[in-house]
Design an enzyme around this catalytic site. Structure first.
Site, PDB file in Angstrom:
ATOM      1  N   LYS A 256       0.842  -1.190   0.000  1.00 24.69           N
ATOM      2  CA  LYS A 256       0.000   0.000   0.000  1.00 24.69           C
ATOM      3  C   LYS A 256       0.889   1.257   0.000  1.00 24.69           C
ATOM      4  O   LYS A 256       0.591   2.242  -0.663  1.00 24.69           O
ATOM      5  CB  LYS A 256      -0.888  -0.048   1.248  1.00 24.69           C
ATOM      6  CG  LYS A 256      -1.847   1.108   1.400  1.00 24.69           C
ATOM      7  CD  LYS A 256      -3.073   0.950   0.544  1.00 24.69           C
ATOM      8  CE  LYS A 256      -4.056   2.050   0.882  1.00 24.69           C
ATOM      9  NZ  LYS A 256      -5.019   2.307  -0.157  1.00 24.69           N
ATOM     10  N   ARG A 257       2.001   1.172   0.725  1.00 21.92           N
ATOM     11  CA  ARG A 257       2.891   2.344   0.821  1.00 21.92           C
ATOM     12  C   ARG A 257       3.499   2.719  -0.531  1.00 21.92           C
ATOM     13  O   ARG A 257       3.800   3.861  -0.785  1.00 21.92           O
ATOM     14  CB  ARG A 257       4.027   2.089   1.826  1.00 21.92           C
ATOM     15  CG  ARG A 257       3.598   2.218   3.280  1.00 21.92           C
ATOM     16  CD  ARG A 257       4.799   2.228   4.201  1.00 21.92           C
ATOM     17  NE  ARG A 257       5.558   0.983   4.098  1.00 21.92           N
ATOM     18  CZ  ARG A 257       5.212  -0.143   4.712  1.00 21.92           C
ATOM     19  NH1 ARG A 257       4.123  -0.182   5.456  1.00 21.92           N
ATOM     20  NH2 ARG A 257       5.958  -1.232   4.599  1.00 21.92           N
TER      21      ARG A 257
END
Length: 485
Positions: A256-257
């Site tokens: 997600k990062r």
């Protein structure tokens, strides 16, 4: 619970989104339980209180519900092995840790942070991996009791044997074993009295009767220590299935990062749940035979562990888009319109445009719903475009012929009263031979003049009909001015 019943569990941490790797784990865990007429259990692992995000537990429920993965037991539905939230099970773990102290498989450790930091720095200097030196294992019963009475802070550590091997069997990786002297004496109970993730996991899986543990292969290295705990308690370990990761590319896992989408992101972008599920199940699992399309119900009947892959899978948006497009084609026109309407409304006023007709024109051209606004926004406002769009070899259209075509078609259009697709088509097509031009030489410039696009849902007549007579003619007049200059 019968001893033969398959019981699987999905045990996410409430981090605020459903990572696609997690969704796939949940899917496999669910399918295995259903295929074997067993139970699928949801457990929330929230022992890491710092990382918890408000509303995250609700999101887990919503995501599973949207995906169609109904759990048989869990915090919101209850069941015989509750509570199903780790922080609510707080009081359960200490007695088990004390049982291990009694049997010599664990011990109190009173070492200060300073002592441990020093030892860690020392190991680093020598280029070694830090391992606790069993310093507190040698305290006498009396010394331990004194410290406990005096309220000295402590943790409880696993007493890992210094010799021999620890191992386990995995469905995908076969027999995995490590030398005990490479393992650290892990903390089981932290200074705040809460269990570590690893310890809670073993206790929860056992007390919930979990028979098959499916999880990411990042836990492979912890599994030998888990099995030492099972042995220490005299419990039968579960069947382990360590799944290979879902990768963003050959180098890195989905994250997600790094901007990779979560399940929720994909839904918000206009992917259909069925397409996501169908695509995700095939990322790491192969059905027998050539078939690629499965409903969740069908997967419940065919999913097996033999089809699981030993190599990582790469998440490929192009392939997901292809699946999604296929699922979009299978929708009825009514279903498509219902799902397309919120996306059409981002670009167009529903009072001014025929959404039902647009739906018919768009269904075969849409791969993902978020493409729709960009496919229709030219209807609301004429876009900027380059004049060389009028030049088209295939249609034998040049800037000169385009100028002539627009001059010819404008009065023809002005003479049409009932502005329907059918009449537009019949009148213009009947008139073209008089112009001495080919169909494409008239229709191509007409479409460019009223859309400013090389590719549009529908051709010149459909667009003209959607725009209405007044706007169509206004756009053609504007186009004529531009070509003149």
């Amino acid at each position: 619970m019968s001893s033969m019943e398959v019981r699987t569990r999905f045990a996410p941490s409430p981090t605020g989104y459903m990572h696609l790797g997690n969704l796939r784990t949940a899917l496999y865990t669910y399918l295995y339980a259903r295929r074997n007429h067993g139970k699928f259990i949801l457990r929330i692992e929230d022992t890491d209180q710092e990382r918890e995000v408000p509303g995250a537990v609700e999101l887990i429920y919503t995501s599973l519900k949207t995906a169609g993965l109904t759990h048989d037991e869990g915090p919101d539905v209850g069941g015989p092995c509750g509570p199903y939230v780790q922080s609510e099970r707080k009081k359960m773990y200490m007695p088990y840790a004390k049982q291990l102290i009694e049997s010599g498989h664990a011990y109190y450790c009173f070492c200060t942070k300073e002592r441990l930091d020093e030892a860690r720095a020392e190991a680093e200097k020598k280029g070694e991996t830090f391992k606790y030196d069993k310093h507190c294992l040698h305290l006498s019963k009396e010394e331990i009791q004194q410290k406990l009475d005096a309220g000295v802070p402590y943790v409880i550590r696993q007493n890992v044997p210094t010799t021999g091997k620890a191992g386990f069997d995995d469905v995908i990786y076969g027999h995995v074993e490590v030398d005990c002297d490479t393992l650290d004496d892990n903390v089981l109970i932290k200074a705040d009295g809460l269990p570590t993730y690893n310890f809670a996991n073993v206790i929860d899986d056992h007390t919930m009767g979990i028979t098959h543990v499916m999880r990411g292969n990042e836990y492979l290295s912890s599994a030998p220590k888990y099995n030492l705990l099972y042995e220490a308690f005299g419990w039968k370990p579960p069947v382990y299935v360590h799944l290979t990761p879902v990768m963003a590319n050959a180098q890195r896992k989905l994250s997600k990062r790094k901007g990779d989408p979560s399940f929720e992101d994909l839904l918000n972008q206009g992917y259909l749940t069925e397409a996501i599920i169908n695509y995700m199940v095939l990322l790491g699992w192969s059905p027998r035979g050539e078939r690629e399309f499965f409903t969740l119900k069908e997967l419940e009947e065919v999913f097996d562990l033999e089809g699981l892959s030993k190599s990582p899978s790469i998440f490929d948006t192009v392939k997901l888009n292809w699946f999604n497009a296929e699922y979009i084609r299978k929708l009825s026109p009514e279903e498509f319109l219902e799902k397309a309407t919120p996306w059409l409304e981002k670009a167009l006023d529903p009072k001014k445009f025929d959404f039902a007709r647009l739906g018919q024109l768009l269904q075969a051209r849409t791969e993902v719903f978020n493409q729709i606004p960009g496919m229709v926004d030219f209807l609301a406002e004429m876009p900027e475009y380059e004049l060389d769009l009028y030049v088209n070899k295939k249609q034998k259209s040049t800037l000169e012929s385009a100028k002539a075509a627009l001059a010819f078609v404008k009065p023809v259009l002005e003479g049409i009263d009932s502005w329907t697709e059918e009449d537009l088509h019949d009148v213009v097509m009947a008139a073209i031979p008089e112009s001495g031009m080919k169909n494409g030489q008239v229709l191509w410039p007409m479409r460019i003049a009223i859309s400013g696009r090389m590719s549009t849902p529908g051709g010149a007549f459909e667009i003209a009909c959607l725009l209405g007579k007044e706007e169509t003619i206004r756009r053609i007049e504007e186009a004529e001015k531009r070509i003149q200059n």
